[in-house]
Design a protein around this motif. Structure first.
Motif, PDB file in Angstrom:
ATOM      1  N   GLU A  97      23.099 -22.091   7.072  1.00 50.05           N
ATOM      2  CA  GLU A  97      21.559 -21.470   7.414  1.00 50.05           C
ATOM      3  C   GLU A  97      20.837 -22.470   8.361  1.00 50.05           C
ATOM      4  O   GLU A  97      20.364 -21.668   9.245  1.00 50.05           O
ATOM      5  CB  GLU A  97      20.875 -21.327   6.051  1.00 50.05           C
ATOM      6  N   GLY A 114      20.275 -20.710  12.205  1.00 51.62           N
ATOM      7  CA  GLY A 114      18.935 -20.729  12.305  1.00 51.62           C
ATOM      8  C   GLY A 114      18.214 -19.657  11.264  1.00 51.62           C
ATOM      9  O   GLY A 114      16.842 -19.154  11.441  1.00 51.62           O
ATOM     10  N   THR A 115      19.120 -19.345  10.493  1.00 55.97           N
ATOM     11  CA  THR A 115      18.663 -18.221   9.538  1.00 55.97           C
ATOM     12  C   THR A 115      17.676 -18.868   8.568  1.00 55.97           C
ATOM     13  O   THR A 115      17.172 -18.283   7.730  1.00 55.97           O
ATOM     14  CB  THR A 115      19.925 -17.350   8.730  1.00 55.97           C
ATOM     15  N   ILE A 116      17.601 -20.062   8.455  1.00 49.51           N
ATOM     16  CA  ILE A 116      16.964 -20.927   7.586  1.00 49.51           C
ATOM     17  C   ILE A 116      15.405 -20.419   7.733  1.00 49.51           C
ATOM     18  O   ILE A 116      14.599 -20.350   6.817  1.00 49.51           O
ATOM     19  CB  ILE A 116      17.083 -22.358   7.539  1.00 49.51           C
ATOM     20  N   GLU A 117      15.340 -20.278   9.035  1.00 46.33           N
ATOM     21  CA  GLU A 117      13.729 -19.884   9.505  1.00 46.33           C
ATOM     22  C   GLU A 117      13.526 -18.746   8.891  1.00 46.33           C
ATOM     23  O   GLU A 117      12.216 -18.508   8.456  1.00 46.33           O
ATOM     24  CB  GLU A 117      13.633 -19.803  10.920  1.00 46.33           C
ATOM     25  N   LEU A 118      14.496 -17.677   8.585  1.00 48.68           N
ATOM     26  CA  LEU A 118      14.040 -16.260   8.207  1.00 48.68           C
ATOM     27  C   LEU A 118      13.710 -16.636   6.637  1.00 48.68           C
ATOM     28  O   LEU A 118      12.842 -16.010   6.054  1.00 48.68           O
ATOM     29  CB  LEU A 118      15.421 -15.409   8.277  1.00 48.68           C
ATOM     30  N   LEU A 119      14.412 -17.359   6.185  1.00 47.00           N
ATOM     31  CA  LEU A 119      14.308 -17.437   4.546  1.00 47.00           C
ATOM     32  C   LEU A 119      13.073 -18.293   4.148  1.00 47.00           C
ATOM     33  O   LEU A 119      12.393 -17.813   3.266  1.00 47.00           O
ATOM     34  CB  LEU A 119      15.544 -18.087   3.995  1.00 47.00           C
ATOM     35  N   MET A 120      12.963 -19.357   5.099  1.00 43.61           N
ATOM     36  CA  MET A 120      11.600 -20.081   4.934  1.00 43.61           C
ATOM     37  C   MET A 120      10.254 -19.491   5.309  1.00 43.61           C
ATOM     38  O   MET A 120       9.132 -20.026   4.897  1.00 43.61           O
ATOM     39  CB  MET A 120      11.729 -21.492   5.554  1.00 43.61           C
ATOM     40  N   THR A 121      10.410 -18.395   6.279  1.00 42.85           N
ATOM     41  CA  THR A 121       9.218 -17.485   6.460  1.00 42.85           C
ATOM     42  C   THR A 121       9.101 -16.363   5.745  1.00 42.85           C
ATOM     43  O   THR A 121       8.484 -15.437   6.083  1.00 42.85           O
ATOM     44  CB  THR A 121       9.194 -17.431   7.949  1.00 42.85           C
ATOM     45  N   SER A 122       9.729 -15.866   4.667  1.00 43.51           N
ATOM     46  CA  SER A 122       9.681 -15.008   3.862  1.00 43.51           C
ATOM     47  C   SER A 122       8.877 -15.374   2.552  1.00 43.51           C
ATOM     48  O   SER A 122       8.977 -16.394   2.229  1.00 43.51           O
ATOM     49  CB  SER A 122      11.068 -14.360   3.551  1.00 43.51           C
ATOM     50  N   LEU A 141      12.177 -31.138   4.705  1.00 42.48           N
ATOM     51  CA  LEU A 141      12.695 -30.367   5.742  1.00 42.48           C
ATOM     52  C   LEU A 141      11.508 -29.510   6.848  1.00 42.48           C
ATOM     53  O   LEU A 141      11.527 -29.927   7.790  1.00 42.48           O
ATOM     54  CB  LEU A 141      13.775 -29.213   5.274  1.00 42.48           C
ATOM     55  N   ARG A 142      10.746 -29.124   5.880  1.00 41.03           N
ATOM     56  CA  ARG A 142       9.467 -28.586   6.600  1.00 41.03           C
ATOM     57  C   ARG A 142       8.603 -29.719   7.200  1.00 41.03           C
ATOM     58  O   ARG A 142       8.154 -29.363   8.305  1.00 41.03           O
ATOM     59  CB  ARG A 142       8.380 -28.103   5.408  1.00 41.03           C
TER      60      ARG A 142
END
Lengths: 327, 254
Positions: B91, B95-103, B250-251
């Motif tokens: 992820e 870059g899909t981690i950005e999707l998960l962490m902004t959901s 990570l954030r």
């Protein structure tokens, strides 16, 4: 809708975003303009609660990004620079997954997927694997993903980067369409100046982490276009060109503020002519050159690069400040 | 809960839509089949000898199931890094981690979903061994309770190493590093007590306590000891806690 208050983000010692403040009204399309590395992505990541700010803060749709991130996240759609796609999923399956994750209810899900597929024109690839799609389609799936839950605020990071010219135009049209249809408030970042003119109502310009200007597009275009810069190449018909004579003649044209010699090879010389605000001098320049008995090889307006915009904006801001101080 | 379920299904599906789940299952089926054959072959030949000498009939649980379970617990050390390597690393890379962490999803929901999907895959892999064990019930009468306890132990041991693997996966965007790092930690936790054979100092006690395989031995014998369950459960919590911390950092660092 969006209120950013002295937002600062540091990575170690480097300051990526430096005390930026701005507000965006509901339903506006705002262009976030700046060269690469200006802090656009960082700002967007703070606004989407992906990164916490170092100091300062932001309120999105009435909720604080630090204190109520879950509420903020429910109300924003975000398309990062690289669309966050899972290549092993089919388009419809992916959109359903994101929809569920963003809180679309099960009964509405199929309808929403249909709607965004229609809006983003990806209906024909619904059952294709994302990994097999072309770049243009991926970008559109990325957009569809961002609007699946009908968010109040839409944040798009360089939505046209890497697309071919036709796809760029389509994407811009789509963004304008979205603002009309869904009444979304949209922030989009870009480093292309004309893109902002074509799609946005308001511009926020940042450079090196600092806010350079916030203005409506009309005002900004006016400020920039008012003073025009044109490139002129002239050639003497008989031997050497008298440079100081040429310079003098160009400077005498009414409305010309500055003449800079750019290049000189034998009988040929290139000048950059800057005009005062609200003066169109192209015709006068052409006439002056011909009347002096030279050849006019080239006459073209110089497209203003982003760098020039920054220079001009920072310079004019300094001037106004100085003028204000003098009064 | 809904978020965990949505994410859990997505994780599980991505395991089975790539070749990784099938590859690991095939690997386990072959290796377990080999060990099963070896264990039954020894059992049969020893059994024949014992019969000829007029001894007692041999216990299937002790001669086949127990060594097999011990083998599986070690095979797990090799399989687990490959299950967890992609969880976060992939992820982060795409870059899909950005999707998960902004959901609108809490960190713990994401971590639980990922860990549970890894445990599910591990359980599915272990379930393949049931095919072999059925033969024992067809041709003999092994006691099924110790077998169940043994599998519970395998799941607990697996859950603990999977939690550590999940944590390692958050540290990098490179799956090779994730697999290598997790494997190194699994190895260390396996062999850590080998140096303490004749040592009774406090340090030796600590090292013995940390060995994941030592805690599994009672399960293999069919003994359910609270002490070992507590060890595994607390290790699971520790691993998932580290994962949560790592996501938070990570954030702040990203």
């Amino acid at each position: 809708m969006i209120k950013v208050d002295r937002l600062t983000k540091r990575y170690g010692r480097t300051v990526a975003v430096d005390e930026i403040s701005f507000t965006v009204e509901k339903g506006q399309i705002v262009g976030f303009l700046g060269p690469n590395g200006a802090g656009k992505t960082t700002t967007m990541r703070v606004l989407t609660c992906f990164l916490p700010p170092t100091s300062g803060g932001a309120t999105m749709a009435g909720f604080d990004v630090l204190k109520q991130p879950l509420e903020v996240k429910k109300r924003i759609g975000y398309l990062p620079e690289i669309p966050p796609l899972y290549p092993e999923m089919e388009v419809a399956e992916y959109l359903s997954f994101v929809g569920r994750l963003k809180g679309v209810s099960k009964s509405n899900l199929a309808r929403r997927v249909d709607e965004v597929c229609g809006l983003c024109a990806i209906g024909d690839v619904r059952f294709k694997l994302i990994g097999r799609l072309s770049k243009g389609y991926r970008q559109r799936v990325g957009l569809a993903q961002a609007i699946i839950h009908n968010p109040d605020i839409l944040i798009l990071d360089e939505p046209t980067a890497g697309l071919d010219p036709k796809q760029i135009i389509e994407t811009r049209e789509l963004i304008k369409e979205l603002a009309k249809v869904g009444e979304h408030t949209i922030i989009l970042s870009t480093h292309i100046l004309p893109e902002v003119e074509q799609t946005c109502e308001k511009v926020i310009i940042i450079n090196k982490g600092k806010l350079v200007a916030t203005d409506s597009v009309e005002n900004l275009t006016h400020r920039l276009r008012g003073a025009e810069s044109i490139s002129v190449e002239i050639e003497s018909r008989n031997g050497e060109l008298d440079l100081s004579e040429a310079q003098r003649r160009l400077e005498q044209i009414p409305g010309v503020s500055r003449v800079i010699l750019k290049d000189n090879k034998g009988p040929r010389a290139a000048f950059e002519v800057e005009s005062l605000e609200k003066h169109v001098v192209r015709g006068d320049v052409a006439r002056a050159v011909v009347e002096a008995g030279w050849n006019l090889n080239e006459l073209r307006p110089v497209a203003m690069s982003l760098e020039d915009v920054f220079l001009q904006l920072t310079a004019s801001d300094a001037e106004t400040a100085a003028a204000g101080g003098a009064q | 809960m809904k978020n965990i379920w949505v994410l859990y299904r997505k994780e599980l599906k991505s395991y089975f839509s790539s070749w990784i789940a099938y590859l690991l299952m095939a690997f386990f089926a072959v290796v377990f089949g080999y060990f099963f054959y070896a264990a039954t072959a020894i059992f049969v030949s020893r059994g024949m000898q014992a019969m000829m000498m007029g001894g007692m009939p041999m216990d299937m649980n002790e001669w086949i199931v127990r060594p097999l379970l011990m083998n599986v617990s070690v095979i797990g050390l090799f399989i687990i890094p490959m299950i967890t390597m992609r969880l976060f690393a992939e992820e982060k890379r795409t870059g899909t981690i950005e999707l998960l962490m902004t959901s609108p999803v809490r960190d713990y929901e994401l971590i639980m979903a990922k860990w549970l999907s890894a445990v599910t895959l591990y359980a599915a892999i272990l379930a393949i061994s049931a095919v072999n064990l059925t033969y024992l019930f067809v041709y003999g009468e092994p006691d099924w309770k110790p077998i169940l306890v043994g599998y519970l132990g395998l799941l607990l041991q697996g859950g603990c190493l999977l939690a550590i693997g999940t944590f390692v996966s958050t540290l990098t965007r490179n799956q090779i590093i994730a697999v290598g790092g997790t494997f190194a930690i699994c190895m260390v936790l396996w062999v850590i007590d080998w140096v303490t054979a004749y040592d009774s100092s406090t340090w030796a006690e600590v090292l013995r306590y940390l060995s994941v395989v030592t805690h599994f031995e009672p399960f293999a014998k069919g003994v359910l000891d609270t002490k070992d369950v507590v060890f595994y459960v607390s290790m699971i919590f520790f691993g998932l806690f580290l994962t949560a911390r790592s996501m938070e950092s990570l954030r702040w660092r990203a």
